[in-house]
Design a protein around this motif. Structure first.
Motif, short mmCIF file in Angstrom:
data_model
loop_
_atom_site.label_atom_id
_atom_site.label_comp_id
_atom_site.label_asym_id
_atom_site.label_seq_id
_atom_site.Cartn_x
_atom_site.Cartn_y
_atom_site.Cartn_z
N PRO A 1 54.29 37.52 32.23
CA PRO A 1 54.55 38.61 31.41
C PRO A 1 53.26 39.35 30.71
O PRO A 1 53.38 40.48 30.21
CB PRO A 1 55.14 37.99 30.27
N TYR A 2 52.16 38.59 30.93
CA TYR A 2 50.88 39.31 30.72
C TYR A 2 50.25 39.74 31.71
O TYR A 2 49.72 39.13 32.56
CB TYR A 2 50.30 38.34 29.45
N TRP A 3 49.55 41.33 31.53
CA TRP A 3 48.84 41.76 32.64
C TRP A 3 47.56 42.18 32.27
O TRP A 3 47.74 43.25 31.22
CB TRP A 3 49.66 42.47 33.49
N GLY A 4 46.50 42.29 32.95
CA GLY A 4 45.43 43.30 32.69
C GLY A 4 45.56 44.66 33.35
O GLY A 4 46.62 44.91 34.24
N GLN A 5 44.82 45.50 33.08
CA GLN A 5 44.88 46.68 33.54
C GLN A 5 44.32 47.02 35.00
O GLN A 5 44.46 48.09 35.81
CB GLN A 5 43.88 47.88 32.77
N GLY A 6 43.67 45.97 35.51
CA GLY A 6 43.15 45.97 36.88
C GLY A 6 41.59 46.22 37.18
O GLY A 6 41.14 47.40 36.37
N THR A 7 41.10 45.94 38.22
CA THR A 7 39.75 46.33 38.58
C THR A 7 39.77 46.55 40.08
O THR A 7 40.41 45.85 40.88
CB THR A 7 38.66 45.40 38.05
N GLN A 8 39.15 47.88 40.53
CA GLN A 8 39.04 48.06 41.90
C GLN A 8 37.87 47.24 42.67
O GLN A 8 36.85 47.26 42.14
CB GLN A 8 38.85 49.45 42.02
N VAL A 9 38.43 46.82 43.75
CA VAL A 9 37.41 46.39 44.67
C VAL A 9 37.74 47.12 46.11
O VAL A 9 38.70 47.11 46.42
CB VAL A 9 38.00 44.96 45.07
N THR A 10 36.62 47.40 46.48
CA THR A 10 36.46 48.28 47.65
C THR A 10 35.54 47.78 48.66
O THR A 10 34.32 47.44 48.27
CB THR A 10 36.08 49.84 47.68
N VAL A 11 36.03 47.15 49.86
CA VAL A 11 35.13 46.72 50.88
C VAL A 11 34.97 47.68 52.05
O VAL A 11 35.94 47.79 52.69
CB VAL A 11 35.76 45.27 51.34
N SER A 12 33.69 48.07 52.31
CA SER A 12 33.49 48.93 53.46
C SER A 12 33.22 48.28 54.83
O SER A 12 32.64 47.05 54.56
CB SER A 12 32.33 49.73 53.18
N SER A 13 33.56 48.66 55.88
CA SER A 13 33.29 48.08 57.04
C SER A 13 32.07 48.56 57.76
O SER A 13 31.09 49.36 57.16
CB SER A 13 34.51 48.34 58.05
#
Length: 124
Positions: free
Chosen positions: A112-124
């Protein structure tokens, strides 16, 4: 009411590492199961890893052996150490919490409880 705030996302090259953290407040942290989920653009949200109130852990097959989830009940935090990152790990990562249960931990609808999120970007 539990509040969750994630941190630690960013841009990294393939093969690199990142550590995500989630700070919890508003509840007795040690009584909560904690999970990490991710959602890539155009894809469904998917389970990544979880740690029960008892510290038993569970991982998605896609991250097993590369990611490690841990909790620190003294600091009310849960972390996700991500090693050997791949481009397919690119997503917004969300921390989630639920009061301790004996049921499976892999379904987002059970949290029921969630954070706002954090972006993870992995470049090739």
């Amino acid at each position: 009411q539990v509040q969750l705030v994630e941190s630690g996302g960013g841009l990294v090259q393939a093969g690199g590492s990142l550590r995500l953290s989630c700070a919890a407040s508003g509840g007795t942290f040690s009584n909560y199961d904690m999970g990490w989920f991710r959602q890539a653009p155009g894809k469904e949200r998917e389970f990544v890893a979880a740690v029960r109130w008892s510290s038993i852990t569970n991982y998605a097959d896609s991250v097993k052996g590369r990611f490690t989830i841990s909790r620190d009940n003294a600091k009310n935090t849960v972390s996700l150490q991500m090693n050997s990152l791949k481009p397919e790990d690119t997503a917004v990562y969300h921390c989630a919490a639920r009061y301790r249960r004996t049921t499976a931990q892999t379904m987002g609808r059970d949290y029921p409880y969630w954070g706002q999120g954090t972006q993870v970007t992995v470049s090739s």
